[in-house]
Scaffold this motif. Structure first.
Motif, PDB file in Angstrom:
ATOM      1  N   TYR A  74       0.839  -1.198   0.000  1.00  0.00           N
ATOM      2  CA  TYR A  74       0.000   0.000   0.000  1.00  0.00           C
ATOM      3  C   TYR A  74       0.874   1.247   0.000  1.00  0.00           C
ATOM      4  O   TYR A  74       1.809   1.361   0.785  1.00  0.00           O
ATOM      5  N   VAL A  75       0.591   2.185  -0.893  1.00  0.00           N
ATOM      6  CA  VAL A  75       1.300   3.459  -0.971  1.00  0.00           C
ATOM      7  C   VAL A  75       0.343   4.550  -0.520  1.00  0.00           C
ATOM      8  O   VAL A  75      -0.664   4.814  -1.176  1.00  0.00           O
ATOM      9  N   ALA A  76       0.664   5.169   0.621  1.00  0.00           N
ATOM     10  CA  ALA A  76      -0.226   6.216   1.155  1.00  0.00           C
ATOM     11  C   ALA A  76      -0.136   7.458   0.293  1.00  0.00           C
ATOM     12  O   ALA A  76       0.933   7.809  -0.218  1.00  0.00           O
ATOM     13  N   PRO A  77      -1.257   8.158   0.094  1.00  0.00           N
ATOM     14  CA  PRO A  77      -1.220   9.397  -0.690  1.00  0.00           C
ATOM     15  C   PRO A  77      -0.454  10.499   0.035  1.00  0.00           C
ATOM     16  O   PRO A  77      -0.382  10.522   1.262  1.00  0.00           O
ATOM     17  N   VAL A  78       0.144  11.391  -0.733  1.00  0.00           N
ATOM     18  CA  VAL A  78       0.907  12.509  -0.159  1.00  0.00           C
ATOM     19  C   VAL A  78      -0.066  13.525   0.412  1.00  0.00           C
ATOM     20  O   VAL A  78      -0.944  14.020  -0.313  1.00  0.00           O
ATOM     21  N   VAL A 122       2.927  19.083   2.028  1.00  0.00           N
ATOM     22  CA  VAL A 122       4.194  18.364   2.070  1.00  0.00           C
ATOM     23  C   VAL A 122       4.855  18.505   0.711  1.00  0.00           C
ATOM     24  O   VAL A 122       4.224  18.335  -0.334  1.00  0.00           O
ATOM     25  N   SER A 123       6.143  18.834   0.729  1.00  0.00           N
ATOM     26  CA  SER A 123       6.871  19.000  -0.522  1.00  0.00           C
ATOM     27  C   SER A 123       7.072  17.647  -1.179  1.00  0.00           C
ATOM     28  O   SER A 123       7.264  16.624  -0.525  1.00  0.00           O
ATOM     29  N   VAL A 124       7.064  17.657  -2.488  1.00  0.00           N
ATOM     30  CA  VAL A 124       7.239  16.448  -3.282  1.00  0.00           C
ATOM     31  C   VAL A 124       8.430  16.673  -4.207  1.00  0.00           C
ATOM     32  O   VAL A 124       8.432  17.623  -5.016  1.00  0.00           O
ATOM     33  N   SER A 125       9.444  15.818  -4.078  1.00  0.00           N
ATOM     34  CA  SER A 125      10.653  15.901  -4.902  1.00  0.00           C
ATOM     35  C   SER A 125      11.296  17.278  -4.812  1.00  0.00           C
ATOM     36  O   SER A 125      11.800  17.817  -5.805  1.00  0.00           O
TER      37      SER A 125
END
Length: 295
Positions: free
Chosen positions: A246-250, A254-257
């Motif tokens: 399972y991959v939790a949504p961001v 929160v900064s992404v990359s």
């Protein structure tokens, strides 16, 4: 004699004796084919009035019989098994959707003898279920229970169909109108057995039918293997590419990359700004709404 003058045709020739049971399946099939195929082509021709459809129906029925030969070989009536398959295909309503049969929708050239032409026209004017009942009971010589079983109807229903068919034929064939009801079947059997079609009705060789059936079986086997391979490949690809956890949504903010999140209120669009200005100018907005006063 003829249907129009009350005299019956000469009785049809007796069917050849059933061959002895051969040892090899191919020999048994060839014997069954030689014994029954010519008569079945003639029967389906009388059932439909079309030579091409008669030959195709019988050939298809024998190809199906060879594909299911263990079942057909142990059947108490192999000829009846093939006959039922040929009749079903010839009278199938789905067959009429094929372009080849739509372009050949009319019956073939009528028999040269006018009496045969009248008889075949009267037979083809019957509903398919009645026509099949007449051909099995009067033409082939099955009894009423066997006719009912092959047409998948009850015995009373089959009897009613036969009576109505005889009445319709008697109305179209003057030679049958004066025959007592208990003798009409014998007269019709003689007439049907003496019809001389205007087209040849030779079935293809038995070896050709067996070869076509085997080629068709191989094509279906290859198609099944290809379909199985496609399903296996699709299943393997899905197994490899599908996530295994399972991959939790961001979450928002929160900064992404390394890209900073968008902060502050969103920019107003032209529509939102126009709506905001309109609400501010409305009399019910602002201090007047918070501190109403009497005027």
């Amino acid at each position: 004699g003829a249907p129009g003058d009350g005299a019956a045709y000469a009785a049809p020739q007796a069917a050849p004796a059933a061959p002895a049971r051969p040892a090899r399946p191919a020999e048994a099939f060839d014997c069954l084919y030689a014994y029954s195929a010519p008569a079945l082509v003639r029967q389906v021709y009388l059932l439909t009035g079309r030579r091409t459809l008669a030959q195709e129906s019988v050939e298809r029925a024998f190809r199906q019989a060879w594909a299911q030969w263990p079942e057909v070989a142990t059947d108490p009536d192999p000829v009846g098994w093939v006959r039922s398959a040929a009749y079903e295909y010839a009278l199938s309503p789905w067959r009429r959707l094929r372009r080849a049969h739509r372009t050949l929708g009319r019956p073939d050239k009528a028999p040269a003898d006018p009496n045969d032409r009248i008889l075949l026209g009267a037979l083809l004017s019957l509903p398919p279920a009645h026509r099949r009942t007449v051909l099995l009971y009067d033409g082939v010589g099955l009894d009423l229970p066997d006719t009912a079983a092959e047409t998948e109807a009850s015995t009373p229903t089959t009897g009613n169909r036969l009576l109505r068919a005889h009445a319709d034929l008697a109305a179209r064939l003057p030679g049958l109108a004066g025959v007592p009801p208990q003798e009409q079947s014998a007269v019709l059997r003689a007439w049907l057995g003496a019809v001389r079609p205007a087209v040849p009705l030779e079935p293809p060789p038995a070896a050709t039918v067996r070869t076509l059936s085997e080629h068709r079986a191989r094509r279906w086997a290859r198609a099944a293997l290809m379909l199985t391979a496609v399903i296996a490949a699709a299943t393997g690809y899905t197994t490899v590419t599908a996530p295994d956890h399972y991959v939790a949504p961001v979450p928002a903010g929160v900064s992404v990359s390394g890209v900073p999140p968008l902060s502050g209120p969103p920019r107003l669009t032209e529509t939102s700004r126009a709506l905001q200005d309109r609400l501010r100018e409305h009399p019910a907005a602002g201090p007047r709404r918070l501190h109403p006063s009497l005027e």
